[in-house]
Design a protein around this motif. Structure first.
Motif, mmCIF file in Angstrom:
data_model
loop_
_atom_site.group_PDB
_atom_site.id
_atom_site.type_symbol
_atom_site.label_atom_id
_atom_site.label_comp_id
_atom_site.label_asym_id
_atom_site.label_seq_id
_atom_site.Cartn_x
_atom_site.Cartn_y
_atom_site.Cartn_z
ATOM 1 N N PRO A 1 -7.048 8.348 -13.026
ATOM 2 C CA PRO A 1 -7.871 8.936 -11.953
ATOM 3 C C PRO A 1 -9.378 9.216 -12.164
ATOM 4 O O PRO A 1 -9.710 9.426 -13.403
ATOM 5 C CB PRO A 1 -7.293 10.185 -11.387
ATOM 6 N N ARG B 1 0.944 -1.211 0.008
ATOM 7 C CA ARG B 1 0.111 0.125 0.047
ATOM 8 C C ARG B 1 0.824 1.245 0.329
ATOM 9 O O ARG B 1 0.167 2.431 0.023
ATOM 10 C CB ARG B 1 -0.982 -0.012 1.300
ATOM 11 N N GLN C 1 -3.077 0.171 -14.152
ATOM 12 C CA GLN C 1 -3.135 1.282 -13.567
ATOM 13 C C GLN C 1 -4.098 2.121 -14.400
ATOM 14 O O GLN C 1 -3.904 2.547 -15.489
ATOM 15 C CB GLN C 1 -1.930 2.068 -13.227
ATOM 16 N N ASN D 1 -4.064 3.668 -5.116
ATOM 17 C CA ASN D 1 -5.503 3.642 -5.403
ATOM 18 C C ASN D 1 -6.111 3.632 -6.877
ATOM 19 O O ASN D 1 -7.255 3.335 -6.948
ATOM 20 C CB ASN D 1 -6.182 5.168 -4.847
ATOM 21 N N GLN D 2 -4.830 3.649 -7.836
ATOM 22 C CA GLN D 2 -5.568 3.482 -9.138
ATOM 23 C C GLN D 2 -4.876 2.090 -9.745
ATOM 24 O O GLN D 2 -5.006 1.798 -10.843
ATOM 25 C CB GLN D 2 -4.951 4.255 -10.057
ATOM 26 N N PRO E 1 -8.994 -4.128 -6.532
ATOM 27 C CA PRO E 1 -7.794 -3.322 -6.043
ATOM 28 C C PRO E 1 -6.668 -4.127 -5.487
ATOM 29 O O PRO E 1 -7.045 -5.048 -4.685
ATOM 30 C CB PRO E 1 -8.502 -2.375 -5.032
ATOM 31 N N LYS F 1 -4.542 -2.840 -3.287
ATOM 32 C CA LYS F 1 -4.434 -2.752 -1.898
ATOM 33 C C LYS F 1 -5.189 -3.513 -1.161
ATOM 34 O O LYS F 1 -4.868 -3.643 -0.148
ATOM 35 C CB LYS F 1 -4.681 -1.008 -1.873
ATOM 36 N N ASP F 2 -6.198 -4.034 -1.483
ATOM 37 C CA ASP F 2 -6.881 -4.916 -0.952
ATOM 38 C C ASP F 2 -6.806 -6.552 -1.112
ATOM 39 O O ASP F 2 -7.281 -7.232 -0.373
ATOM 40 C CB ASP F 2 -8.609 -4.723 -0.952
ATOM 41 N N ASN G 1 0.515 5.558 -6.358
ATOM 42 C CA ASN G 1 -0.421 5.609 -7.098
ATOM 43 C C ASN G 1 -1.407 4.214 -6.760
ATOM 44 O O ASN G 1 -2.204 3.784 -7.581
ATOM 45 C CB ASN G 1 -0.316 5.557 -8.660
ATOM 46 N N TYR H 1 -4.563 -2.130 -9.807
ATOM 47 C CA TYR H 1 -5.443 -3.283 -9.965
ATOM 48 C C TYR H 1 -4.714 -4.420 -10.326
ATOM 49 O O TYR H 1 -3.941 -4.222 -10.967
ATOM 50 C CB TYR H 1 -6.751 -2.942 -10.618
#
Length: 788
Positions: free
Chosen positions: A225, A49, A222, A55-56, A256, A258-259, A53, A58
């Protein structure tokens, strides 16, 4: 005023050294455990995390219907990334990543084994891995450039100023160092010694890996946004179907990144959870351990209420306000918490190396981080206030007149806050004991499982260098020199499941169904080398049976699915060839020993897929002698590469590593919980014995025996412990039942586990209390009654 409070606080600590030690030591142990768990949780929550970037970014997943169940997996076709980038303007970068097994690197005669990844050029644009030297835009753009990590540069070159230098990979590929990567953090999936350009993968394996039906690599995307993920997933869903001309029916979606690490487990197409369950569980454990340490403080502080009652009475009589008394007692609590915090931080630092070995990562105390310092200070303040709030309110509530008259003591009640706190402590302790027993039973249950083949004296060597072209000569020499009693050349070892396919068809298979088969290829003697247990038929043997080039073996799970009355002799369609079944073997564990068996297909030489030599060492001679002969054979035919002989039984035990770590952690925290709880119990027993000295003296004068007095005091503590066992039993059952649901192959929760856990807690509590009970019971009654 503050100075006065501080003076009184130090005097109070000094005048009650025994209780002060128990309070400080108990809180310190609780704080140390909480700090270690908090470091681990922070590491887990921050996994991948830290990218700028994130949050963008996957991960691409596939999903498809298998036997009525929607299955989801993250391996994807190689063309997926470039197609997404080319066809959808919302895609900023699409990067393919493929793990490379160990490769031999060489620089000026120095050779080192290294792990790495193949990746597309935009890898460093997508992910925030800073370079010490080199250019992010060009370091992977050239087919002959390689990026190495800072640590590996020091190992191979002795320094990090190495951009432009040439190294050789696998004794045949020349690469120029295009960049030096700052060492990656421990909490990332991309830990490696080097990153190679994607073209290197094509040089090794050719264009067959570019097929849309070959799901073997990872794809990261990626998006720009403000891209709506749900809408985008709808647009790309059928991309594989379109590009494969409806030959594949897999759907694609992005998830995502990050998850994914914490919440990446799907069941029947729906998100079920993942590692987040373990993180939440140990977060709760940390909170409860700290709470138990705070309960110790509350119990001991309120138990000493009688001793401080007159102090409170006098202060109130001369005009002290309740708020001032509360402030004083809270200051004492925070002072104790500060001392405990310093001791706990020291204990955590000393325990950190062992803790790192246990959890297989590298955590460190970030003393230079301002947030860490602020967090520690806040942690100490919160702990001090939490532990001290109830004692402060309790002690400050005494009425001055009643205290000075000696009438403040309350009649013993059936339910008191102190008893509730003791019950809370031991309830959690019993839950931890029971959980530890069940976790260990689950591990043992899987270890006792029949793995279907004989692991002892079985070793394997992955292909490297010239092994592939000399494989038949190596096999012959291993047998002729007496190093081996049997040898099988296969596509994989017996430890890690490396391939599966749903392209397996047979007569009578229901139309439209997809069934995943684990698969492996062999040049022969597979059953002989692994010592499989055949249910029917025989082994693949091309030397005796020339038609065995298209022979195959299936396991009993596959035979059940195919529903043949007699499987031997039947034909299977796979990879465009007709395979005839020559044998059916008993299931063997290739994947996790905690999972159900999959149907399996072992294809003969026509598959032409070889990556590993499996060796059954000659049992008629010592293992060391067989290993020496085997190493000599490999050095003869593959002299440029180190010999890596791995024992199957040792590697198989690594399959239990994660569960064993969980069991060890649960055991450590169970012991720590019991230790902290018993510290408080010991202090309470000591205070109770001291406060009832005259009562005990009177009872002894009237004829009470040592056993009577001991039983009287011990009984006061065993009642709440027994209640704790009753409360802990259903809680432990619920927690462990949910944990066991993560495993297809699992043990049963037996009734005796709860009895064992309860009796263990009661025996420990009894031993803790009995010392003070016996000490009070054997005291001379004359001395106890002489005062006053």
């Amino acid at each position: 005023m503050f100075k006065n409070y501080l003076t009184i606080a130090f005097r109070s600590l000094k005048s009650n050294l025994g209780f002060s030690f128990i309070n400080i030591f108990g809180l310190a142990m609780g704080m140390a455990a909480t700090i270690l768990i908090a470091l681990w949780v922070n590491n887990e929550v921050g996994y991948d995390r830290f990218h700028q970037n994130v949050n963008q970014i996957y991960v691409a997943f596939n999903k498809s219907l298998f036997e009525g169940e929607m299955r989801i997996w993250r391996s994807t076709p190689s063309p997926l990334g470039p197609a997404l980038k080319q066809e959808f303007p919302e895609v900023k970068y699409a990067v393919r990543v493929d793990y490379l097994a160990k490769h031999l690197t060489e620089y000026q005669g120095k050779k080192l084994q290294a792990n790495g990844y193949n990746a597309d050029p935009d890898f460093f644009r997508m992910f925030s891995f800073p370079l010490l030297s080199g250019n992010i835009g060009s370091c992977l753009a050239s087919n002959d450039h390689l990026v190495i990590t800072e640590n590996f540069a020091r190992k191979l070159f002795g320094n990090t100023n190495v951009v432009g230098k040439l190294i050789k990979l696998d004794n045949k590929y020349d690469f120029m160092i295009g960049g030096v990567l700052k060492d990656m953090p421990a909490n990332t999936r991309f830990t490696a010694d080097f990153i190679a350009p994607w073209a290197f993968l094509q040089r090794q394996y050719g264009p067959d890996r570019l097929q849309w039906g070959n799901n073997s690599i990872r794809t990261y995307v990626q998006l720009l946004p403000n891209t709506n993920l749900e809408n985008f997933n709808h647009k790309i869903s059928d991309i594989t179907i379109r590009h494969s001309n409806n030959e594949e029916d897999n759907r694609v979606f992005l998830y995502p990144m990050k998850d994914y690490y914490l919440q990446g487990v799907f069941k029947d197409g729906k998100l079920e959870g993942g590692r987040i369950e373990i993180v939440r569980l140990f977060t709760v454990v940390a909170c409860f351990i700290l709470l138990i340490a705070c309960i110790n403080f509350m119990n001991l502080s309120t138990a000493r209420g009688d001793k401080r009652a007159k102090e409170v009475g006098v202060r109130k009589a001369i005009g002290a306000l309740k708020q001032a008394l509360v402030g004083q007692f809270l200051l004492e609590s925070v002072l104790i918490a500060a001392m405990a915090g310093a001791l706990g931080l020291l204990a955590a630092q000393l325990a950190l190396p062992y803790f790192n070995r246990l959890i297989q990562t590298q955590l460190a105390m970030p003393y230079t981080n301002g947030w860490f310092i602020a967090g520690v200070i806040g942690f100490i303040l919160i702990t001090g206030l939490l532990a001290g709030c109830y004692p402060a309110l309790y002690l400050s509530s005494f009425k001055a007149v009643a205290v000075l008259k000696g009438a403040h003591r309350k009649v013993s009640a059936l339910i008191t806050p102190r008893k509730v706190l003791v019950v809370t402590q031991f309830t959690f302790a019993v839950v931890m004991i029971i959980s530890t027993i069940i976790i260990r039973r689950q591990i043992q249950y899987a270890q006792d499982r029949d793995n279907g083949f004989e692991q002892g004296s079985l070793v394997y060597v992955p292909f490297s260098g010239d092994i592939d072209k000399n494989k038949q000569l190596i096999k012959a020499d291993l047998l002729n020199t007496g190093a081996a009693s049997a040898v099988s050349i296969t596509s994989a070892d017996m430890i890690v499941a490396q391939s599966n396919s749903w392209d397996v068809n047979w007569q009578g298979k229901p139309a439209g169904t997809k069934i995943t088969f684990d698969r492996m290829a062999t040049l022969g003697d597979f059953g002989k080398t692994m010592k499989l247990k055949f249910i029917s038929g025989r082994d693949i043997d091309p030397q005796t049976y020339p038609t065995d080039s298209t022979a195959c073996l299936i396991n009993e799970s596959a035979a059940r699915i195919m529903n043949f009355k007699q499987a031997v002799g039947q034909l299977i369609d796979h990879e465009g060839l007709k395979w005839h079944i020559v044998g059916v073997f008993k299931d063997f564990v290739w994947r996790s020993p905690f999972e159900a068996m999959n149907p399996m297909l072992i294809a003969g030489p026509k598959m032409d897929w070889n990556d590993c030599i499996n060796i059954r060492l000659d049992p008629s001679q010592p293992i060391s002698a067989s290993l020496q002969k085997a190493e000599a054979v490999f050095k003869k035919y593959n002299p440029a590469f180190p010999v890596t002989l791995s024992f199957v039984d040792q590697e198989y035990q690594r399959k239990f590593a994660e569960q064993q770590r969980t069991g060890k952690l649960a055991g450590i925290f169970a012991v720590l919980t019991i230790l902290i709880s018993c510290l408080g119990l010991f202090g309470l027993a000591a205070y109770m014995a001291a406060s009832r000295t005259k009562e005990i003296g009177v009872r002894k004068v009237l004829g009470a025996s040592v056993a009577n007095v001991t039983a009287m005091i011990s009984k006061e503590f065993l009642k709440p412990i027994l209640l704790s066992v009753v409360l802990a039993t259903p809680i432990a059952w619920i927690v462990m039942y949910r944990w066991l649901q993560n495993y297809s192959y699992r043990t049963q929760i037996e009734w005796w586990v709860f009895v064992t856990g309860g009796l263990t807690a009661m025996m420990i509590a009894l031993l803790t209390v009995s010392y003070q009970s016996v000490k009070a019971a054997v005291a001379n009654p004359v001395k106890s009654l002489r005062s006053e």
